[in-house]
Enzyme design. Structure first.
Site, PDB file in Angstrom:
ATOM      1  N   ARG A 182       0.812  -1.209   0.000  1.00  0.00           N
ATOM      2  CA  ARG A 182       0.000   0.000   0.000  1.00  0.00           C
ATOM      3  C   ARG A 182       0.852   1.270   0.000  1.00  0.00           C
ATOM      4  O   ARG A 182       0.394   2.343  -0.374  1.00  0.00           O
ATOM      5  CB  ARG A 182      -0.940  -0.010   1.212  1.00  0.00           C
ATOM      6  N   TYR A 219     -13.257  22.448 -11.679  1.00  0.00           N
ATOM      7  CA  TYR A 219     -13.839  21.178 -12.139  1.00  0.00           C
ATOM      8  C   TYR A 219     -15.070  20.844 -11.283  1.00  0.00           C
ATOM      9  O   TYR A 219     -14.989  20.836 -10.054  1.00  0.00           O
ATOM     10  CB  TYR A 219     -12.759  20.107 -12.012  1.00  0.00           C
ATOM     11  N   ASP A 228      -4.947  22.681 -10.003  1.00  0.00           N
ATOM     12  CA  ASP A 228      -5.266  21.566 -10.882  1.00  0.00           C
ATOM     13  C   ASP A 228      -4.636  21.916 -12.238  1.00  0.00           C
ATOM     14  O   ASP A 228      -5.091  22.805 -12.944  1.00  0.00           O
ATOM     15  CB  ASP A 228      -6.793  21.398 -10.984  1.00  0.00           C
ATOM     16  N   LYS A 248      -6.170  12.038 -18.231  1.00  0.00           N
ATOM     17  CA  LYS A 248      -6.287  12.829 -19.444  1.00  0.00           C
ATOM     18  C   LYS A 248      -5.017  12.658 -20.294  1.00  0.00           C
ATOM     19  O   LYS A 248      -4.875  11.667 -20.959  1.00  0.00           O
ATOM     20  CB  LYS A 248      -6.547  14.294 -19.088  1.00  0.00           C
TER      21      LYS A 248
HETATM   22  C1  LIG Z   1     -11.101  14.880 -15.440  1.00  0.00           C
HETATM   23  C2  LIG Z   1     -10.640  15.879 -14.485  1.00  0.00           C
HETATM   24  C3  LIG Z   1     -10.479  15.575 -13.135  1.00  0.00           C
HETATM   25  C4  LIG Z   1     -10.848  14.226 -12.567  1.00  0.00           C
HETATM   26  O1  LIG Z   1     -10.142  13.175 -13.117  1.00  0.00           O
HETATM   27  P1  LIG Z   1     -10.731  11.677 -13.108  1.00  0.00           P
HETATM   28  O2  LIG Z   1      -9.551  10.825 -13.355  1.00  0.00           O
HETATM   29  O3  LIG Z   1     -11.778  11.616 -14.175  1.00  0.00           O
HETATM   30  O4  LIG Z   1     -11.311  11.446 -11.743  1.00  0.00           O
HETATM   31  C5  LIG Z   1      -9.994  16.556 -12.309  1.00  0.00           C
HETATM   32  N1  LIG Z   1      -9.697  17.792 -12.766  1.00  0.00           N
HETATM   33  C6  LIG Z   1      -9.860  18.124 -14.065  1.00  0.00           C
HETATM   34  C7  LIG Z   1      -9.510  19.484 -14.518  1.00  0.00           C
HETATM   35  C8  LIG Z   1     -10.328  17.195 -14.957  1.00  0.00           C
HETATM   36  O5  LIG Z   1     -10.508  17.531 -16.237  1.00  0.00           O
END
Ligand SMILES: *Cc1c(COP(=O)(O)O)cnc(C)c1O
Length: 410
Positions: free
Chosen positions: A64, A117, A189, A214
């Site tokens: 973990r 987000y 972010d 992404k």
């Molecule tokens: C998609 C996204 C997230 C979340 O990611 P997941 O892997 O889908 O949980 C967080 N912040 C932004 C800006 C995003 O586009």
């Protein structure tokens, strides 16, 4: 000399991507770190077991706490971002929420950018508020407004630049100066820019989050979150991750590390194609305005030029008002753009989004539909042709229905 784990921050990003987080000598000469599956990690002797459990070496005692594979990805991203240390989470949202929980406690005040987000905002509303954390949102373009909201108990200023729905760029160095005047952590972010096109720690951020789902994974086949912190913020982040027992799956980590190797060439192409597509759409009569920080008309363009090294393939297109029938005609006619959530994969996407209900900032005057477009790795001319014919079809659908309503011959 075969490359090993290491921080080669003076090298070109392309060179870093090819060499960071690799250790062939430790893995039978294999170019890539193999997938490590495991919970129990055995020691040979009691003395070895005890020596592993030191605070600076937690990963050697249990699955973990990490494996050579998770460590490889963490070290690679940490070097690219220019932070102190990095930790993985099982999704991007998990990375956002656990980072906030790690930094905040009851009685704290958190300022969150209004373009954040959506699910992160929902978490703040439904979980952080329940924990007696005071949540306030600010207009990402209004520094004075932000300054007036900073309090002595402001513990977090949370940014997303540009926002992934409405694409406002934030002046991170100026915001960081305000936040640091009361000792708050600046969390950003950084998903849109990827670790290549915005270097958060050079601009004053304390924590940087990637939905690696992404661009880092890049192929729409895994979910993963990656968070990097500077030395001041690292203890909060690390303890949050460990206390909640958050751990990403080994296959997803492998796919992210594999995706990282080609990130530079993919990003360069997403950038080029996205700009070409955005420029072509800007000239179409069905389009009101394009939201793309790399285009000179964008309100955040000057800061984008100052702080970013490039642009991703994600941008917004505000359409002129059209009927529901026209909108569904547009989507029916798109052949190369998928209709779906997420982005950052090799494939192009288009989705109508509604950014307005949650926002307090009123600058985004959008009379028509806002489309979010992801320019994938297809040929730019094919994408432009596909989008143009679909927009044309939507406009024609209207004139046909108008003609029919007025009884004119088609
Ligand atoms: C998609 C996204 C997230 C979340 O990611 P997941 O892997 O889908 O949980 C967080 N912040 C932004 C800006 C995003 O586009």
């Amino acid at each position: 000399m075969l490359p090993t784990h290491g921080r080669a921050t003076s090298q070109d990003p392309e060179t870093q991507l090819a060499h960071l987080g690799r250790a062939p000598a430790k893995h039978a000469g294999m170019v890539n770190v193999p997938v490590y599956r495991g919970s129990t990690i055995l020691a040979d002797t009691l003395e070895e077991w005890e020596s592993r459990k030191t605070p600076d070496n937690p990963m050697a005692s249990y699955g973990r706490f990490g494996t050579p594979l998770s460590r490889a990805l963490e070290e690679a991203v940490c070097a690219l971002e220019g932070g102190h240390d990095t930790i993985l989470f099982p999704s991007g949202l998990s990375a956002c929420t656990h980072t906030l929980l790690g930094c905040l406690q009851a009685g704290d005040h958190a300022l969150i950018t209004d373009n954040v987000y959506g699910p992160t905002r929902t978490f703040a509303e439904q979980v952080l508020k329940r924990l007696q954390i005071d949540i306030e949102y600010f207009d990402p373009a209004d520094l004075t407004g932000l300054a007036s909201r900073i309090r002595r108990n402001t513990r977090v200023v949370y940014l997303e630049s540009p926002g992934s729905l409405t694409f406002e760029i934030q002046d991170v160095p100026a915001i960081a100066a305000l936040a640091h005047s009361v000792g708050a952590f600046v969390i950003i972010d950084n998903t849109w820019a990827s670790p290549l096109y915005f270097k958060p720690f050079a601009h004053g951020a304390d924590i940087s989050i990637h939905a690696a789902t992404k661009y880092i994974v890049g192929h729409s086949d895994a979910l993963l979150g990656i968070v990097t912190a500077n030395e001041r913020a690292w203890p909060c982040l690390r303890s949050s991750a460990h206390h909640f027992g958050e751990i990403a799956g080994p296959d997803d980590i492998y796919l992210a590390l594999r995706g990282l190797r080609t990130l530079a060439v993919r990003m360069r192409r997403h950038w080029d194609t996205g700009v070409q597509l955005a420029q072509a759409m800007a000239c179409h009569p069905a389009v009101e305005r394009i939201l793309h920080p790399a285009l000179p008309g964008h309100p955040g363009h000057a800061i984008w030029k100052r702080d970013f090294h490039g642009a991703s393939g994600l941008f917004g297109a505000m359409l002129k008002p059209m009927t529901r029938a026209q909108l569904s005609c547009l989507f029916r006619n798109l052949n190369l753009f998928g209709i779906g959530l997420s982005w950052g994969g090799y494939e192009s996407l288009a989705l109508p989004i509604d950014p307005l209900p949650a926002r307090c900032a009123s600058d985004l005057d959008c009379p028509g539909v806002l489309l979010r477009i992801h320019a994938g790795l297809e040929g730019a001319q094919d994408l432009i042709a596909d989008m143009t014919q679909a927009l044309d079809a939507a406009l024609n659908a209207d004139s046909e229905s108008v003609r029919r309503r007025h009884g004119a011959p088609a």
